[in-house]
Design a protein around this motif. Structure first.
Motif, PDB file in Angstrom:
ATOM      1  N   GLY A  21      15.604  32.360  75.740  1.00  0.00           N
ATOM      2  CA  GLY A  21      15.270  30.976  75.443  1.00  0.00           C
ATOM      3  C   GLY A  21      13.845  30.687  75.878  1.00  0.00           C
ATOM      4  N   TRP A  90      16.686  31.258  68.006  1.00  0.00           N
ATOM      5  CA  TRP A  90      17.328  30.354  68.975  1.00  0.00           C
ATOM      6  C   TRP A  90      18.847  30.582  69.002  1.00  0.00           C
ATOM      7  CZ3 TRP A  90      15.859  27.379  72.817  1.00  0.00           C
ATOM      8  CH2 TRP A  90      16.756  26.430  73.319  1.00  0.00           C
ATOM      9  N   ASP A  92      21.129  28.866  71.580  1.00  0.00           N
ATOM     10  CA  ASP A  92      21.909  27.907  72.360  1.00  0.00           C
ATOM     11  C   ASP A  92      22.362  26.737  71.501  1.00  0.00           C
ATOM     12  OD1 ASP A  92      22.264  28.819  75.011  1.00  0.00           O
ATOM     13  OD2 ASP A  92      20.120  28.520  75.378  1.00  0.00           O
ATOM     14  N   LYS A  94      22.563  23.717  72.629  1.00  0.00           N
ATOM     15  CA  LYS A  94      21.845  22.523  73.074  1.00  0.00           C
ATOM     16  C   LYS A  94      20.460  22.922  73.568  1.00  0.00           C
ATOM     17  CE  LYS A  94      25.492  19.387  74.670  1.00  0.00           C
ATOM     18  NZ  LYS A  94      25.202  18.394  73.615  1.00  0.00           N
ATOM     19  N   VAL A  95      19.541  21.990  73.445  1.00  0.00           N
ATOM     20  CA  VAL A  95      18.256  22.159  74.116  1.00  0.00           C
ATOM     21  C   VAL A  95      17.962  20.866  74.871  1.00  0.00           C
ATOM     22  CG1 VAL A  95      16.878  21.360  72.140  1.00  0.00           C
ATOM     23  CG2 VAL A  95      15.825  22.811  73.887  1.00  0.00           C
ATOM     24  N   TRP A  96      17.435  21.033  76.045  1.00  0.00           N
ATOM     25  CA  TRP A  96      17.060  19.907  76.895  1.00  0.00           C
ATOM     26  C   TRP A  96      15.583  20.015  77.255  1.00  0.00           C
ATOM     27  CZ3 TRP A  96      20.360  16.061  78.733  1.00  0.00           C
ATOM     28  CH2 TRP A  96      21.751  16.297  78.641  1.00  0.00           C
ATOM     29  N   ASN A 172      18.120  15.447  74.949  1.00  0.00           N
ATOM     30  CA  ASN A 172      19.256  16.342  74.747  1.00  0.00           C
ATOM     31  C   ASN A 172      19.523  16.444  73.260  1.00  0.00           C
ATOM     32  OD1 ASN A 172      21.744  17.598  74.616  1.00  0.00           O
ATOM     33  ND2 ASN A 172      22.879  15.790  75.324  1.00  0.00           N
ATOM     34  N   THR A 175      21.724  21.740  69.017  1.00  0.00           N
ATOM     35  CA  THR A 175      21.052  22.754  68.207  1.00  0.00           C
ATOM     36  C   THR A 175      22.055  23.732  67.598  1.00  0.00           C
ATOM     37  OG1 THR A 175      20.612  23.967  70.270  1.00  0.00           O
ATOM     38  CG2 THR A 175      18.830  22.626  69.376  1.00  0.00           C
ATOM     39  N   SER A 208      18.191  25.092  78.285  1.00  0.00           N
ATOM     40  CA  SER A 208      19.531  24.754  77.817  1.00  0.00           C
ATOM     41  C   SER A 208      20.366  24.073  78.887  1.00  0.00           C
ATOM     42  CB  SER A 208      20.253  26.014  77.327  1.00  0.00           C
ATOM     43  OG  SER A 208      20.269  26.989  78.343  1.00  0.00           O
ATOM     44  N   GLN A 209      19.752  23.728  80.017  1.00  0.00           N
ATOM     45  CA  GLN A 209      20.451  23.044  81.098  1.00  0.00           C
ATOM     46  C   GLN A 209      20.012  21.582  81.169  1.00  0.00           C
ATOM     47  OE1 GLN A 209      22.816  24.717  82.942  1.00  0.00           O
ATOM     48  NE2 GLN A 209      22.380  26.389  81.505  1.00  0.00           N
TER      49      GLN A 209
END
Ligand SMILES: [Ca+2]
Ligand SMILES: [Ca+2]
Length: 241
Positions: A21, A90, A92, A94-96, A172, A175, A208-209
Motif C-alpha cells: 500500500g 491497490w 485494500d 478502504k483507504v484513509w 475514509n 475502495t 488502510s487504517q
C-alpha cells in the motif's frame, strides 16, 4: 557470480511485483521516502508534533505519531508545492488519510481575483479509469461553511491577511470497487499568485487504517467536503511555481 545475479534479479522482480500500500504513509520514517515532491519543493518538509501559530495554536502539525508532512509553507512569493504517491495494484477495501489546510485571506481582497487567492487541493485519483475518487479543492474565499475557522492576522507572507484553518479531516473511502487499480494521492498548496499571502496543507496517516485525529470534526463536515468539489479546481488559474 551469474547465479548471484539471477538471485538478485528474481528477488528484485518479486519485490516490485508484490503489492504494498502507501509507503511511509504516516511519515514515521521521519523522511519523505515513498513520496514525490513537486512544484516549489523547498517549501515542503517533514514536521514534528506541536501546534501551528497561524491557527492560534489550536491545530496540531501532526495528527498522529512523531512526524507528518507540510506541503507548501506560510511564506508567499507565489509558490505552488505538491506531494504525491502512486500505488499500483491497490488491494485494500478502504483507504484513509488525514489532512488539514491553512490559507491566508488577503486583508484587502480588491487586489485579488478568486483565481489569485491562496488555495489547496487534496485528490485521490484512479489512474486505471481516469476517475476522481476524492477531490477537495478550495481557495480561501470559497471555503466550506463548516469545518473551518479563522486564525491569526499577520503579515508573515509579506502582506497583511487573515489565516483560515481547517480541522484535521479523516477521509475514509470505500475502495472495494477499485481493487487492482492504480491510485494516486496528490496534495497541492498554493500561495496567492501576487506573492504576499501563503497557503499550506498538513498530511498524515495515509493508509488502510483509521487515523487517530486529535480533534474529530463532525461527520457532516467530512461529508460536505467530499461532495461537489470536483469542478472547483478546473477554473483555478495556473500559478507560477
Ligand atoms: Ca505521523
Ligand atoms: Ca508558501
Amino acid at each position: 557470480m551469474k547465479r548471484l545475479m539471477l538471485v538478485l534479479l528474481s528477488s528484485t522482480l518479486f519485490a516490485t511485483s508484490a503489492w504494498a500500500g502507501f509507503i511511509n504513509g504516516g511519515f514515521e520514517n521521519g523522511n519523505l521516502s515513498g513520496w514525490t515532491l513537486g512544484g516549489y519543493t523547498a517549501d515542503s518538509g517533514i514536521v514534528t508534533p506541536g501546534t501551528d501559530s497561524n491557527a492560534l495554536n489550536l491545530l496540531g502539525r501532526t495528527s498522529n505519531g512523531n512526524y507528518a508532512v507540510r506541503v507548501g509553507n506560510q511564506g508567499g512569493s507565489a509558490h505552488t508545492s505538491s506531494i504525491s504517491q502512486t500505488v499500483a495494484n491497490w488491494q485494500d477495501v478502504k483507504v484513509w488519510f488525514a489532512w488539514a489546510a491553512l490559507l491566508q485571506e488577503p486583508t484587502n481582497q480588491v487586489y485579488h481575483t478568486p483565481g489569485e487567492m491562496p488555495d489547496y487541493s487534496v485528490s485521490l485519483f484512479d489512474l486505471t479509469t481516469s476517475t476522481s475518487l476524492y477531490n477537495s479543492a478550495f481557495n480561501v474565499t470559497n471555503l466550506p461553511p463548516t469545518g473551518w475557522h479563522t486564525g491569526a492576522i499577520n503579515s508573515v507572507a509579506g502582506s497583511p491577511g487573515l489565516w483560515h484553518y481547517s480541522d484535521w479531516y479523516a477521509v475514509n473511502l470505500d475502495t472495494s470497487l477499485v481493487i487492482g487499480h492504480d491510485l494516486r494521492l496528490t496534495i497541492t498548496a498554493s500561495d496567492c499568485s501576487l506573492g504576499g499571502h501563503g497557503g499550506y496543507v498538513y498530511l498524515d496517516q495515509v493508509g488502510s487504517q483509521q487515523p487517530i485525529i486529535p480533534s474529530v470534526p463532525e461527520p457532516s463536515t467530512v461529508i460536505l467536503l467530499g461532495v461537489g468539489v470536483a469542478g472547483l479546481a478546473m477554473w483555478r488559474r495556473n500559478k507560477k511555481s
